[in-house]
Scaffold this motif. Structure first.
Motif, PDB file in Angstrom:
ATOM      1  N   LYS A 229      43.520  39.676  40.335  1.00  0.00           N
ATOM      2  CA  LYS A 229      42.267  40.416  40.145  1.00  0.00           C
ATOM      3  C   LYS A 229      42.606  41.726  39.784  1.00  0.00           C
ATOM      4  N   GLY A 322      42.220  34.937  42.917  1.00  0.00           N
ATOM      5  CA  GLY A 322      42.834  36.194  42.382  1.00  0.00           C
ATOM      6  C   GLY A 322      43.624  37.027  43.515  1.00  0.00           C
ATOM      7  N   ASP A 374      37.817  41.493  51.022  1.00  0.00           N
ATOM      8  CA  ASP A 374      38.881  40.422  50.488  1.00  0.00           C
ATOM      9  C   ASP A 374      39.009  39.357  51.601  1.00  0.00           C
TER      10      ASP A 374
END
Length: 425
Positions: A229, A322, A374
């Motif tokens: 990402k 990602g 995340d």
């Protein structure tokens, strides 16, 4: 004259004595052979009284590796064509918000998810496989073409799973990555499988070198690409420049036991805002195996332990997220370390009834450049009861539990019940 007669009688008696000794030796040898044959007959009788278990042709690893067989529709000019597959219907109930409603993916479970149940009925695991085998001057030629209905967009449009060919020691096409071990797929009903399992199909070219009757060494060049990402407006973009390189060693102990060690070299290439190319190296080690508990029963234990950096896209729970690497600057990436471990025990109550129990844990070492939302870790647990009324049919009930934790230590969890009915053809 008398002396000659005595000598003749002596020689005759000696010959008679020698023949008697030889006869005795032959008799002893014959008796030993009879005893040996009786022992062999007794062993055969014991086997007849307690036959060996049937092959695990309906387990998940057998289905995924194509060992469930099929119907021979043609056998002409040294070529055998087979068609196989199965129809499967899944009936799913989630106790909390699940994220993905048809595959149990702990990483998709929403953080702080509400206790809102959800029900889903789906036939998307249904599969069709076409295979062939041919004898050629260059060796055995094998091909496989396989489709299922599990499209990533949620539709039931047929999707290509495998398009693979082998001739002798060489293979090419789309097939399981050499970095993974399909034989450690636990006997689950859930389509996705364990969170920590290395599980990916890739376009590749592979060479397999036998080292002995039970050992092989394989090398493959696999589909280039990375899963990163990039920051918005950074001007950074992914680029495919180098293929992944895999080396795999495998040793088989018995028909139901093996060990496999695979290594992965995974280059991650990207362009910066000035369109200059940069490459960060990802790598990984994957140790897998199956342990046959007893050759007279079907029980076995499968395991996997994996560690690496920049290889998140190879894991069930992380592919597409990602998480291969994170951007440190506008011209530098940091490969993210990842660790996964799983173990599952398959117990057979009888030839028609089995239970699988197991656990998987997957974790990323978070980096200072990542946002607190995340992924950090997931857990996966399963317990089921499966019934096989015939070699063509499987029914089952399965309980699944998953937990999703993010960097700031917030989490979400879910429990699922799944009933599945599978009909082979």
């Amino acid at each position: 004259m008398i002396k000659m007669l005595r000598l003749s009688l002596t020689v005759m008696f000696l010959l008679i004595a020698i023949s008697e000794v030889k006869a005795q030796v032959d008799t002893d040898s014959l008796l030993r052979r009879i005893d040996s044959l009786e022992a062999k007959v007794n062993r055969i009788q014991r086997r007849i009284g307690r036959p060996e278990p049937q092959n695990r042709t309906q387990t998940r690893s057998a289905l995924e590796s194509g060992r469930y067989g099929g119907f021979v529709v043609a056998d002409f000019l040294n070529t055998k064509l087979t068609i196989g597959g199965f129809v499967q219907a899944d009936f799913i109930y989630d106790f909390k918000q699940p994220g993905n409603t048809q595959s149990f993916i702990p990483a998709s479970i929403p953080i702080n998810n509400a206790s809102k149940g959800n029900i889903a009925f789906t036939p998307r695991q249904t599969r069709l496989t076409i295979g062939s085998e041919s004898d050629t001057k260059l060796g055995k030629l094998k091909t496989i073409l396989e489709f299922d209905l599990f499209n990533p967009d949620g539709s039931s449009v047929p999707r290509l799973r495998h398009a693979w060919g082998e001739l002798g020691r060489w293979g090419a096409g789309q097939y399981w990555s050499g970095f993974m071990d399909i034989d450690v797929f636990p006997n689950t009903l859930d389509y996705e499988g364990p969170n920590a399992m290395v599980f990916v199909r890739q376009v590749q070219v592979r060479y397999t070198q036998p080292l002995s009757r039970r050992s092989t060494l394989a090398f493959s060049l696999e589909n280039p690409g990375s899963d990163v990402k990039f920051p918005v407006d950074s001007g950074m973009s992914a680029r495919t420049l180098f293929p992944d390189v895999v080396a795999q060693f495998r040793h088989t102990f018995t028909e139901g036991s093996h060990i496999q060690l695979a290594g992965l070299f995974h280059p991650i290439t990207f362009d910066d805002r000035l369109q200059d190319s940069h490459t960060t190296i990802g790598w990984g080690i994957n140790l897998t195996g199956t342990i046959e508990i007893n050759p007279r029963i079907k029980d076995n234990f499968v395991y996997q332990v994996t560690y690496g950096q920049g290889i998140a896209r190879y894991f069930n729970d992380l592919g597409g997220g990602g998480y291969d690497a994170v951007a440190k600057t506008q011209n530098a990436l940091k490969a993210i370390p990842v660790f996964g471990v799983m173990g599952f025990y398959d117990h057979w109550w009888s030839d028609k009834l089995s239970t699988s129990l197991g656990y998987g844990y997957l974790r990323l070492d978070d980096q200072q450049w990542q946002p607190n939302t995340d992924f950090r870790s997931t857990q996966y647990g399963v317990l089921n009861l499966l019934y096989y009324p015939s070699s063509f049919v499987k029914f089952g009930l399965e309980y699944l539990y998953g937990k999703h934790l993010i960097i700031d230590k917030q989490s979400g969890d879910n429990s699922r019940l799944q009933v599945s009915m599978m009909y082979k053809f």
